[in-house]
Design an enzyme around this catalytic site. Structure first.
Site, PDB file in Angstrom:
ATOM      1  N   GLU A   1       8.924   2.968  14.728  1.00  0.00           N
ATOM      2  CA  GLU A   1       9.487   3.315  13.438  1.00  0.00           C
ATOM      3  C   GLU A   1       9.540   4.830  13.303  1.00  0.00           C
ATOM      4  O   GLU A   1       8.883   5.552  14.039  1.00  0.00           O
ATOM      5  CB  GLU A   1       8.619   2.751  12.309  1.00  0.00           C
ATOM      6  CG  GLU A   1       8.522   1.246  12.329  1.00  0.00           C
ATOM      7  CD  GLU A   1       8.263   0.657  10.954  1.00  0.00           C
ATOM      8  OE1 GLU A   1       7.099   0.574  10.572  1.00  0.00           O
ATOM      9  OE2 GLU A   1       9.247   0.281  10.268  1.00  0.00           O
TER      10      GLU A   1
ATOM     11  N   GLU B   1       4.556  -4.133  12.302  1.00  0.00           N
ATOM     12  CA  GLU B   1       3.514  -3.099  12.242  1.00  0.00           C
ATOM     13  C   GLU B   1       2.380  -3.660  11.399  1.00  0.00           C
ATOM     14  O   GLU B   1       2.589  -4.034  10.238  1.00  0.00           O
ATOM     15  CB  GLU B   1       4.053  -1.802  11.638  1.00  0.00           C
ATOM     16  CG  GLU B   1       5.119  -1.118  12.486  1.00  0.00           C
ATOM     17  CD  GLU B   1       4.656  -0.748  13.884  1.00  0.00           C
ATOM     18  OE1 GLU B   1       3.438  -0.631  14.120  1.00  0.00           O
ATOM     19  OE2 GLU B   1       5.534  -0.594  14.763  1.00  0.00           O
TER      20      GLU B   1
ATOM     21  N   CYS C   1      -3.058   1.752   6.645  1.00  0.00           N
ATOM     22  CA  CYS C   1      -3.231   1.163   7.979  1.00  0.00           C
ATOM     23  C   CYS C   1      -3.758   2.204   8.960  1.00  0.00           C
ATOM     24  O   CYS C   1      -4.370   1.868   9.962  1.00  0.00           O
ATOM     25  CB  CYS C   1      -1.908   0.593   8.472  1.00  0.00           C
ATOM     26  SG  CYS C   1      -0.586   1.809   8.419  1.00  0.00           S
TER      27      CYS C   1
ATOM     28  N   ASN D   1       0.795  -1.237   0.000  1.00  0.00           N
ATOM     29  CA  ASN D   1       0.000   0.000   0.000  1.00  0.00           C
ATOM     30  C   ASN D   1       0.824   1.282   0.000  1.00  0.00           C
ATOM     31  O   ASN D   1       0.375   2.297  -0.515  1.00  0.00           O
ATOM     32  CB  ASN D   1      -1.016  -0.009   1.149  1.00  0.00           C
ATOM     33  CG  ASN D   1      -0.369   0.083   2.497  1.00  0.00           C
ATOM     34  OD1 ASN D   1       0.662  -0.545   2.732  1.00  0.00           O
ATOM     35  ND2 ASN D   1      -0.945   0.853   3.389  1.00  0.00           N
TER      36      ASN D   1
HETATM   37  P1  NAD Z   1       0.511  -9.180   3.862  1.00  0.00           P
HETATM   38  O1  NAD Z   1       0.688  -9.526   5.291  1.00  0.00           O
HETATM   39  O2  NAD Z   1      -0.292 -10.072   3.016  1.00  0.00           O
HETATM   40  O3  NAD Z   1       1.941  -9.087   3.142  1.00  0.00           O
HETATM   41  C1  NAD Z   1       2.967  -8.247   3.646  1.00  0.00           C
HETATM   42  C2  NAD Z   1       4.312  -8.775   3.175  1.00  0.00           C
HETATM   43  O4  NAD Z   1       4.557 -10.040   3.801  1.00  0.00           O
HETATM   44  C3  NAD Z   1       4.390  -9.034   1.661  1.00  0.00           C
HETATM   45  O5  NAD Z   1       5.663  -8.681   1.186  1.00  0.00           O
HETATM   46  C4  NAD Z   1       4.181 -10.537   1.582  1.00  0.00           C
HETATM   47  O6  NAD Z   1       4.706 -11.108   0.409  1.00  0.00           O
HETATM   48  C5  NAD Z   1       4.933 -10.990   2.819  1.00  0.00           C
HETATM   49  N1  NAD Z   1       4.578 -12.336   3.291  1.00  0.00           N
HETATM   50  C6  NAD Z   1       3.419 -13.021   3.091  1.00  0.00           C
HETATM   51  N2  NAD Z   1       3.490 -14.235   3.678  1.00  0.00           N
HETATM   52  C7  NAD Z   1       4.702 -14.318   4.283  1.00  0.00           C
HETATM   53  C8  NAD Z   1       5.362 -15.328   5.064  1.00  0.00           C
HETATM   54  N3  NAD Z   1       4.773 -16.495   5.335  1.00  0.00           N
HETATM   55  N4  NAD Z   1       6.596 -15.068   5.532  1.00  0.00           N
HETATM   56  C9  NAD Z   1       7.194 -13.882   5.277  1.00  0.00           C
HETATM   57  N5  NAD Z   1       6.633 -12.900   4.531  1.00  0.00           N
HETATM   58  C10 NAD Z   1       5.389 -13.116   4.037  1.00  0.00           C
HETATM   59  O7  NAD Z   1      -0.049  -7.669   3.832  1.00  0.00           O
HETATM   60  P2  NAD Z   1      -0.482  -6.795   2.574  1.00  0.00           P
HETATM   61  O8  NAD Z   1      -1.759  -7.329   2.029  1.00  0.00           O
HETATM   62  O9  NAD Z   1       0.669  -6.633   1.628  1.00  0.00           O
HETATM   63  O10 NAD Z   1      -0.725  -5.368   3.265  1.00  0.00           O
HETATM   64  C11 NAD Z   1      -1.915  -5.025   3.902  1.00  0.00           C
HETATM   65  C12 NAD Z   1      -1.770  -5.086   5.401  1.00  0.00           C
HETATM   66  O11 NAD Z   1      -0.665  -4.293   5.806  1.00  0.00           O
HETATM   67  C13 NAD Z   1      -2.960  -4.529   6.146  1.00  0.00           C
HETATM   68  O12 NAD Z   1      -3.345  -5.379   7.191  1.00  0.00           O
HETATM   69  C14 NAD Z   1      -2.442  -3.212   6.717  1.00  0.00           C
HETATM   70  O13 NAD Z   1      -3.099  -2.779   7.880  1.00  0.00           O
HETATM   71  C15 NAD Z   1      -1.021  -3.517   6.950  1.00  0.00           C
HETATM   72  N6  NAD Z   1      -0.226  -2.282   7.015  1.00  0.00           N
HETATM   73  C16 NAD Z   1       0.222  -1.858   8.238  1.00  0.00           C
HETATM   74  C17 NAD Z   1       0.963  -0.682   8.349  1.00  0.00           C
HETATM   75  C18 NAD Z   1       1.491  -0.203   9.686  1.00  0.00           C
HETATM   76  O14 NAD Z   1       2.436   0.582   9.692  1.00  0.00           O
HETATM   77  N7  NAD Z   1       0.921  -0.633  10.799  1.00  0.00           N
HETATM   78  C19 NAD Z   1       1.245   0.064   7.196  1.00  0.00           C
HETATM   79  C20 NAD Z   1       0.766  -0.395   5.973  1.00  0.00           C
HETATM   80  C21 NAD Z   1       0.040  -1.585   5.895  1.00  0.00           C
END
Ligand code: NAD
Length: 484
Positions: free
Chosen positions: A464, A255, A289, A157
């Site tokens: 962060e 996060e 997020c 995102n």
């Molecule tokens: P996601 O958890 O599906 O993926 C995030 C990353 O993790 C990707 O690079 C993905 O390929 C990787 N990943 C997936 N499975 C993994 C595994 N088993 N081991 C290691 N890495 C793995 O999230 P998304 O759909 O890309 O993003 C949306 C989510 O991110 C939402 O829940 C949002 O709230 C959160 N988000 C949080 C913040 C924050 O700062 N708190 C900021 C932005 C987004």
């Protein structure tokens, strides 16, 4: 409406290992706003790709660590200048792979450059303490030490800002990095890495591995030579990473999601409050997020606010982010779009009323949705949507509103709209959130301010952003220097 670019040819995406772009692009990424346009062809990494990347980082880290702070800072600062100069190109690629508007993408690229600039300056300002010694002729001081090789795993995102706010402090502290972008958005991180390479970052200090989270992500976080993992993404994936990294006693920072509330009290101006709520809820297509996903209004303003919210939501017409005039970009993927629709349908089934955004949809352009009549135990009041869907709840008074705000498993950001300072202070004191905004949208952060959440939004250990980001990427060595 005019398009600002012609359809561009697909860009090859590649792993970056030991300073070389490698791998053959096989996985298509299509522009969410223009499904006929292939934006990137990315290679699918394997466990072996990760092993090569970690080995390259391990080789490169000692020399990077031994550079002076100002030398490391000069690389980050030059990379910032290069990224600034490439803003138009990078922002267009970001829109094409993620779907947000060009204005939002340009802001994000500018933010990434500013983050590099900030940590470039931090390198000249490394901290450490000189402490009083209990014995004569002894100097006692502390120094920051890098961890070694760190892993960075990021979501789609904010495909360049989040990598920047993890990679820049990691490099500033003297670490080497292996980073893994989300599969949907690989180009933005490549642009960031290219700027760093062109700025003189030595080969191997930053490596990128592309591919499935369950393969390259898992291999990266489980690798015994990766001293720390910083992750941003969903709670489910974060929980698995926490288990894997903690099991080998390495450092982990997560996060994750949010269900961010905006409390609106009776004294607020409904027009101003609706503008704040809509900006937080529908900006970035709600795919932040920190997005506002619940408005909690007290009785004296509830109806006027709902009326105004329904009106403002209509102005967030979704469209192609590269078309001038688009206020809200496309949803990132078909899967996310279907999830958004399911949440709206569930909200309706559980008793909510859709007062804006109930019309037909086209492609991945989702309308800005306002749901009223929501109760605190409804799915739409509890679960993160990650799309342009805003739930409105009623509260009897401030304390009731705060209890509703706190009645979820998340605690990322929270907001209040009121000029009653007694109420505002009480809310700031009582609300369970890592960031609290007063008379401002729950989204939008300053890069020099610590950021992170509480409860299931965050590991809530290291913050962060800003100077405090260095804490995660370094450890403290205490030195007793006898001079007799
Ligand atoms: P996601 O958890 O599906 O993926 C995030 C990353 O993790 C990707 O690079 C993905 O390929 C990787 N990943 C997936 N499975 C993994 C595994 N088993 N081991 C290691 N890495 C793995 O999230 P998304 O759909 O890309 O993003 C949306 C989510 O991110 C939402 O829940 C949002 O709230 C959160 N988000 C949080 C913040 C924050 O700062 N708190 C900021 C932005 C987004």
């Amino acid at each position: 409406m005019t398009r600002t670019t012609a359809v561009a040819p697909p860009t090859p995406a590649a792993h970056l290992i030991a300073g070389e772009w490698v791998g053959e692009g096989t996985v298509e990424r299509r522009n969410p706003a223009r499904p006929d346009e292939v934006v990137a062809l990315a290679p699918l990494g394997t466990a072996a790709t990760v092993r090569d990347a970690v080995a390259a980082a391990t080789d490169a880290q000692p020399a990077w660590r031994s550079k002076t702070g100002p030398e490391r800072g000069a690389v980050l600062t030059r990379a910032a200048e290069l990224l600034t100069a490439r803003t138009v190109l990078v922002a267009h690629d970001l829109v094409r792979e993620e779907g947000k508007t060009l204005t939002e993408a340009t802001g994000e690229v500018t933010r990434a450059a500013d983050v590099l600039r900030f940590f470039g300056a931090v390198c000249r300002n490394a901290d450490g303490l000189t402490l009083p010694a209990g014995t004569p002729d002894t100097l006692v001081y502390t120094r920051r030490e890098p961890l070694g090789v760190v892993g960075v795993v990021t979501p789609w995102n904010f495909p360049i800002a989040i990598p920047a706010w993890k990679i820049a402090p990691a490099l500033a502290a003297g670490n080497a990095v292996v980073a893994k972008p989300a599969q949907l958005t690989t180009l933005s991180m490549q642009h960031l890495a290219q700027c760093l390479l062109d700025a003189g970052l030595p080969a191997g200090v930053l490596n990128l591995v592309l591919g499935a989270g369950s393969v390259v992500g898992d291999s990266l976080v489980s690798h015994p030579d990766v001293a720390a993992v910083s992750f941003t993404g969903s709670g489910t994936v974060g929980a698995g990473i926490h288990t894997a990294v903690s099991a080998r006693m390495a450092r982990v920072q997560l996060e994750m999601g949010g269900k961010n509330p905006l409390v609106v009290l009776d004294d607020a101006d409904p027009v101003r409050a609706a503008a704040i709520a809509a900006s937080g809820a529908f900006g970035l297509t709600g795919q932040a997020c920190t997005a506002t996903s619940r408005v909690i209004a007290t009785p004296g303003i509830h109806d006027a606010l709902v009326e105004e919210l329904a009106r403002v939501a209509q102005s967030y017409t979704p469209g192609d982010g590269l078309e001038s005039g688009t206020r809200m970009g496309a949803v990132v993927s078909e899967a996310q779009f279907a999830a958004d629709q399911r949440f709206v349908e569930t909200a309706r089934r559980e008793g909510g009323e859709i007062v804006a955004g109930s019309g037909a949809t086209d492609g991945l352009f989702h309308p800005a949705v306002v749901v009223t009549g929501v109760e605190p135990d409804h799915t739409i009041a509890q679960e993160e949507v990650f799309g342009p869907v805003l739930a409105v709840l009623r509260a009897d008074d401030l304390d009731h509103a705060t209890a509703i705000a706190n009645g979820v498993r998340y605690g990322l950001t929270a907001g209040i709209v009121s000029n009653d300072m007694r109420a505002v202070h009480r809310f700031v004191d009582q609300v369970e959130a890592g960031v609290v905004k007063v008379n401002r949208p729950t989204s939008g952060l300053e890069l020099n301010v610590p950021f992170g959440g509480t409860k299931e939004s965050s590991t809530n250990t290291y913050r962060e952003q800003g100077q405090s980001a260095l804490d995660f990427y370094s450890w403290t060595k205490s030195v007793y220097l006898g001079v007799d």
